[in-house]
Design an enzyme around this catalytic site. Structure first.
Site, PDB file in Angstrom:
ATOM      1  N   ARG A  22       0.629  -1.115  -0.022  1.00  0.00           N
ATOM      2  CA  ARG A  22       0.057  -0.076  -0.062  1.00  0.00           C
ATOM      3  C   ARG A  22       1.015   1.038  -0.089  1.00  0.00           C
ATOM      4  O   ARG A  22       0.415   2.245  -0.647  1.00  0.00           O
ATOM      5  CB  ARG A  22      -0.949  -0.096   1.144  1.00  0.00           C
ATOM      6  CG  ARG A  22      -2.087  -1.116   1.163  1.00  0.00           C
ATOM      7  CD  ARG A  22      -3.458  -0.517   1.856  1.00  0.00           C
ATOM      8  NE  ARG A  22      -4.352  -1.781   1.489  1.00  0.00           N
ATOM      9  CZ  ARG A  22      -5.419  -1.746   2.297  1.00  0.00           C
ATOM     10  NH1 ARG A  22      -5.619  -0.907   3.396  1.00  0.00           N
ATOM     11  NH2 ARG A  22      -6.475  -2.407   1.972  1.00  0.00           N
ATOM     12  N   ASP A  58     -14.516  11.893  11.640  1.00  0.00           N
ATOM     13  CA  ASP A  58     -13.681  10.889  11.119  1.00  0.00           C
ATOM     14  C   ASP A  58     -12.444  11.344  11.432  1.00  0.00           C
ATOM     15  O   ASP A  58     -12.055  12.549  11.527  1.00  0.00           O
ATOM     16  CB  ASP A  58     -13.754  10.576   9.488  1.00  0.00           C
ATOM     17  CG  ASP A  58     -13.233   9.179   8.961  1.00  0.00           C
ATOM     18  OD1 ASP A  58     -13.935   8.254   8.839  1.00  0.00           O
ATOM     19  OD2 ASP A  58     -12.122   9.289   8.885  1.00  0.00           O
TER      20      ASP A  58
HETATM   21  C1  LIG Z   1     -14.962   1.654   6.210  1.00  0.00           C
HETATM   22  S1  LIG Z   1     -15.151   3.204   6.829  1.00  0.00           S
HETATM   23  C2  LIG Z   1     -16.684   3.141   7.359  1.00  0.00           C
HETATM   24  C3  LIG Z   1     -17.587   4.097   7.145  1.00  0.00           C
HETATM   25  C4  LIG Z   1     -19.128   4.181   7.594  1.00  0.00           C
HETATM   26  N1  LIG Z   1     -19.291   4.104   8.871  1.00  0.00           N
HETATM   27  C5  LIG Z   1     -19.795   2.699   7.026  1.00  0.00           C
HETATM   28  O1  LIG Z   1     -19.943   1.771   7.695  1.00  0.00           O
HETATM   29  O2  LIG Z   1     -20.034   2.693   5.656  1.00  0.00           O
HETATM   30  C6  LIG Z   1     -13.804   3.487   8.237  1.00  0.00           C
HETATM   31  C7  LIG Z   1     -13.611   4.839   8.860  1.00  0.00           C
HETATM   32  O3  LIG Z   1     -12.989   4.763  10.032  1.00  0.00           O
HETATM   33  C8  LIG Z   1     -12.150   5.914   9.897  1.00  0.00           C
HETATM   34  N2  LIG Z   1     -11.090   5.850  11.124  1.00  0.00           N
HETATM   35  C9  LIG Z   1     -10.027   4.858  11.156  1.00  0.00           C
HETATM   36  N3  LIG Z   1      -9.435   4.858  12.363  1.00  0.00           N
HETATM   37  C10 LIG Z   1     -10.031   6.042  13.044  1.00  0.00           C
HETATM   38  C11 LIG Z   1      -9.852   6.375  14.394  1.00  0.00           C
HETATM   39  N4  LIG Z   1      -8.898   6.302  15.051  1.00  0.00           N
HETATM   40  N5  LIG Z   1     -10.667   7.752  14.674  1.00  0.00           N
HETATM   41  C12 LIG Z   1     -11.547   7.987  13.779  1.00  0.00           C
HETATM   42  N6  LIG Z   1     -11.800   7.714  12.610  1.00  0.00           N
HETATM   43  C13 LIG Z   1     -11.151   6.325  12.232  1.00  0.00           C
HETATM   44  C14 LIG Z   1     -11.311   6.032   8.528  1.00  0.00           C
HETATM   45  O4  LIG Z   1     -10.919   6.760   8.223  1.00  0.00           O
HETATM   46  C15 LIG Z   1     -12.579   5.667   7.731  1.00  0.00           C
HETATM   47  O5  LIG Z   1     -13.073   6.847   7.030  1.00  0.00           O
END
Ligand SMILES: C[S@@+](CC[C@H](N)C(=O)[O-])C[C@H]1O[C@@H](n2cnc3c(N)ncnc32)[C@H](O)[C@@H]1O
Length: 280
Positions: free
Chosen positions: A40, A144
């Site tokens: 990645r 986020d």
């Molecule tokens: C797969 S997306 C989920 C989006 C939505 N909740 C859904 O279920 O479709 C996961 C998100 O978590 C965020 N994320 C990862 N680690 C995080 C953290 N420590 N604090 C806040 N957001 C985080 C990522 O940036 C990403 O946008």
């Protein structure tokens, strides 16, 4: 001019990188994830013309509050999301709100990604408000870690493919169809966006004074964390949810261990219960 290759990711650099990601955003990277991490990051290292992974590690470690660190977070996590993902949760929410008919509703989408989840909730709440099943005071906060996804969420512009589970009526009611350069895109209308706000928040740091919320969505983000971090994040997030409020995690994320008492409603859907006297 030939492009410089990223070279090999050494175990020592991988360990430092994994430690940095764990300490700063709770991302759990064990040894088995090394090939994924190295592939990645390889393209990015080449594009920046850096001298390999160690140089890249130094760069992101020096920019922990933004810049390239944010880019690395985006490369190592996935922002995948779409409108009305795991539709059952929206049915649970509609049923609950229809039953209690609250005058005001405040909802937190705690890993909002590009905002698809926030605007899906907004479509449901706007419909219910129009039908008089909830009051007019409803709001959604989407947060986020990634400022890139948040910038995109604030534009409220989406490729139509991401709206594939939105009914035609709702698309007509709440979206503007793009033309010219925006062909194939849809813009969410102001009557929804004025109820939705976005902000940056790291779930692995103490949460500032937000809420309390009536409903929290924490879906498809716990997968990044180890068991200890999961528990901490869930309890931290639940401290911002009212007793009796609804809590959603991804349907495949199972039942998470936490200290906050929860009643299980359906896969990934819970209600927060009052703590017993004397418990934390
Ligand atoms: C797969 S997306 C989920 C989006 C939505 N909740 C859904 O279920 O479709 C996961 C998100 O978590 C965020 N994320 C990862 N680690 C995080 C953290 N420590 N604090 C806040 N957001 C985080 C990522 O940036 C990403 O946008």
């Amino acid at each position: 001019m030939p492009m410089r290759k990223a070279g090999e990711l050494s175990d020592a650099t991988y360990r430092k990188l994994a430690h940095l990601m764990y300490e700063s955003i709770g991302l759990s990277l064990n040894a088995s994830k090394k090939p994924l991490v190295s592939s990645r990051l390889a393209q990015r290292i080449t594009r920046l013309g850096l001298d390999g992974y160690e140089a890249y590690f130094k760069l992101i470690a020096s920019q922990e509050e933004g810049g390239e660190f944010q880019m690395a977070v985006d490369l190592l996590t996935t922002n995948e999301t779409y409108f009305f993902r795991e539709a059952e949760h929206f049915s649970v929410l509609e049923e609950e709100l229809g039953r209690t008919r609250p005058e005001s509703v405040s909802i937190w989408s705690a890993a909002a990604s590009f905002g698809d989840e926030s605007y899906s909730i907004a479509m449901l709440l706007a419909d219910m408000a129009t039908q008089g099943r909830i009051g007019p005071n409803w709001s959604i906060l989407g947060t986020d870690i990634s400022d890139r996804v948040l910038r995109s969420a604030k534009t409220a512009i989406y490729p139509e493919t991401r709206l594939r589970h939105v009914s035609l009526e709702r698309r007509r009611r709440y979206c503007l169809k793009g033309e010219g350069d925006f062909q194939g895109m849809a813009k969410i209308q102001d009557k929804l966006t004025e109820h939705v706000h976005f902000g940056q928040l790291n779930l692995c740091r103490p949460i500032e004074d937000i809420g309390p919320f009536d409903v929290v969505f924490l879906r498809n983000v716990l997968i990044y964390f180890d068991d200890i971090t999961k528990r901490e994040v869930v309890d931290r997030v639940l401290s911002r949810l009212r007793v009796g409020g609804l809590f959603f995690i991804g349907m495949a994320e199972g039942r998470v261990a936490c200290d906050t008492p929860l009643e299980s409603l359906s896969p990934g859907a819970f209600r927060k219960l009052a703590s017993k006297p004397g418990s934390p």
